[in-house]
Design an enzyme around this catalytic site. Structure first.
Site, mmCIF file in Angstrom:
data_model
loop_
_atom_site.group_PDB
_atom_site.id
_atom_site.type_symbol
_atom_site.label_atom_id
_atom_site.label_comp_id
_atom_site.label_asym_id
_atom_site.label_seq_id
_atom_site.Cartn_x
_atom_site.Cartn_y
_atom_site.Cartn_z
ATOM 1 N N SER A 1 8.407 39.051 3.070
ATOM 2 C CA SER A 1 8.004 40.219 3.909
ATOM 3 C C SER A 1 7.092 41.154 3.021
ATOM 4 C CB SER A 1 9.271 40.770 3.971
ATOM 5 O OG SER A 1 9.684 41.446 2.966
ATOM 6 N N LYS A 2 6.725 42.224 3.872
ATOM 7 C CA LYS A 2 5.939 43.292 3.616
ATOM 8 C C LYS A 2 5.921 43.774 2.076
ATOM 9 C CE LYS A 2 3.802 45.346 7.699
ATOM 10 N NZ LYS A 2 4.686 45.909 8.668
ATOM 11 N N ARG A 3 7.106 43.694 1.508
ATOM 12 C CA ARG A 3 7.437 44.506 0.458
ATOM 13 C C ARG A 3 7.153 43.477 -0.547
ATOM 14 N NH1 ARG A 3 12.657 42.860 -1.209
ATOM 15 N NH2 ARG A 3 13.177 41.310 0.161
ATOM 16 N N GLY B 1 4.048 42.391 -0.765
ATOM 17 C CA GLY B 1 2.488 42.556 -0.842
ATOM 18 C C GLY B 1 2.176 42.240 0.687
#
Ligand code: GLU
Length: 467
Positions: free
Chosen positions: A239-241, A243
């Site tokens: 997921s976005k966390r 990168g």
């Protein structure tokens, strides 16, 4: 002539193309290409609230950038709703589907009650035999199989068995008249003659429901291959966390499409311990048998390593084109031969194109900006007379090539009985403003004689002015 093998990529246009979606698209594309089949693109935009044209465009752009060309489409699912409705009607007529008027509130209350008493929540069949007609707020449900098992013969995971009793009476048409995903996907895959459905294994629980629909509608069942998830280093779903997850974010960060494709294919597929694959090689080698059963872990370091490999190997012309959006206007309108030479100097030492563009700054500047510490240390009065002599020597040097410059500098230090390093760093600072750069002979050849002379003169002025 095609072999009849048809795969598809069927994204919902509710956001950009992310890394997981791109890998699914790539596997479908490779499978079709390997078998001389066809790759179909279908935009699943029946969720009217969440689908946007902007997302569709973003997905098409990203696929084009990656080089995943499609043979058919894009088909838009929302334009096929009449067809889906006809099929719903067919199932109703055959008593294989029925209208349901249970309200969301009622269903939610029953769900909570089931959970509270430790039962698995499941539609209880309230409307199943009521023979209701369409009414405001009604949905259409598929009459699920009673008893028995449905087996998904998965080309990656092997056979997976599902108890039919655990499958709900699936909603196939919502109250707004639009088909649900599980229904529309079956109709479209069947009518588009898709032979192999390759998708993320987050869909594996949908597959038995879809198989039951294929059977109810009398369609041939395609082969299924569910590709394991992509995880972050912490083993949580990517997921976005972890990168950037958007394909186009990688373009903006200066990645080459070849690097991303090579990286994506290795998220799940392997061929011995080989890491670098060209696209034709992948088309030749790809098979679903070599897709692993366990989740792949996203490793940004490896992607960066592949990117530096592809940057190093690429023809400067390719990099030149790919970099256009990254340069300021002044560079884009500069002499293109000069820009190509700059690129060639920096290719072996850049991990991304953005890094390359940043490192290239000194080549294009009118006046070199010296790093303060570098100038203080190396542009000193003691060096002035050397610089004057080097300027004169280079001005009259006819062979202004790497070899010519190298031998000139060798002779120069021999005559003066000094070490090369006495003049190398001052020259580097004069030409680049920095203490780290490509070799000074390379830099000089690329800059060309007149820029080199002017920069050495500027450095002399700087020393003289006592800065
Ligand atoms: N539109 C679905 C998705 O994006 C397609 C799933 C499938 O490939 O069947 O998840």
């Amino acid at each position: 002539m095609t072999t009849g093998i048809r795969t598809r990529f069927a994204p919902s246009p509710t956001g950009f193309l992310h890394v997981g979606g791109a890998r699914t698209a790539l596997f479908n594309w490779l499978f079709a290409r390997h078998h001389g089949g066809e790759f179909v693109l279908r935009i699943e935009d029946t969720d009217q609230e969440r689908s946007t044209d902007e997302s569709t465009r973003a997905i098409l752009d990203a696929m084009t950038w990656l080089g995943l060309n499609w043979d058919e489409g894009p088909h838009f699912q929302a334009q096929r709703v009449d067809l889906h409705r006809q099929m719903v009607q067919k199932l109703i007529d055959e008593n294989k589907a029925y209208f349901c008027i249970c309200t969301p509130e009622e269903l939610e209350a029953k769900r909570k009650q089931a959970l509270a008493t430790g039962r698995k929540p499941k539609y209880d069949g309230t409307c199943r035999d009521k023979k209701l007609s369409k009414s405001a707020g009604s949905v259409v449900r598929f009459r699920g199989a009673q008893g028995g098992v449905t087996i998904v013969e998965d080309l990656i995971k092997g056979n997976i068995s599902f108890n039919n009793d655990e499958l709900d009476d699936l909603v196939i048409e919502r109250s707004d008249g639009y088909p649900t995903y599980n229904f529309a996907v079956v109709i479209d895959d069947a009518l588009m003659k898709i032979t192999h459905v390759i998708r993320g294994d987050d869909h594996v629980n949908n597959t038995p429901r879809q198989i039951l629909l294929y059977q109810a509608l009398g369609f041939a069942i395609p082969k299924f291959a569910h590709v394991p998830m992509i995880l972050g280093a912490d083993k949580a779903r990517l997921s976005k966390r972890h990168g950037a997850t958007s394909v186009m974010a990688y373009k903006e960060m200066g990645f080459l499409p070849e690097a991303l494709v090579n990286y994506l294919v290795r998220l799940g597929w392997s061929h011995g311990d080989q890491e670098i694959f060209s696209l034709p090689e992948l088309v030749n080698l790809f098979s679903l048998e070599s897709v692993g059963k366990s989740p792949a872990v996203f490793n940004p370091e490896k992607l960066l390593w592949l990117n530096s490999h592809y940057i190093k190997e690429a023809k400067p012309d390719i990099i030149y084109e790919e970099m256009r959006p990254l340069w300021p206007q002044s560079v884009n309108s500069a002499d293109s031969d000069f820009v190509r030479k700059v690129i060639a100097d920096l290719q072996p030492r850049s991990k991304t194109l953005v890094e390359l563009a940043t490192a290239a700054g000194f080549y294009f500047t009118q006046k070199v900006q010296y790093e303060e510490e570098a100038a203080q240390k190396f542009l000193t009065p003691g060096i002035a007379s050397h610089l004057t002599a080097i300027e004169a020597g280079l001005s009259s040097l006819e062979n202004f090539s790497k070899e010519g410059i190298e031998s000139f500098l060798q002779m120069f230090v021999q005559e003066r009985e000094i070490k090369l390093k006495v003049i190398a760093q001052p020259l580097r600072v004069a030409l680049t403003g920095k203490t780290v750069s490509p070799g000074i002979d390379e830099v000089m050849v690329t800059l060309g004689k007149s820029r080199v002379i002017r920069r050495i003169q500027d450095a002399q002025d700087y020393i003289e002015a006592g800065n």
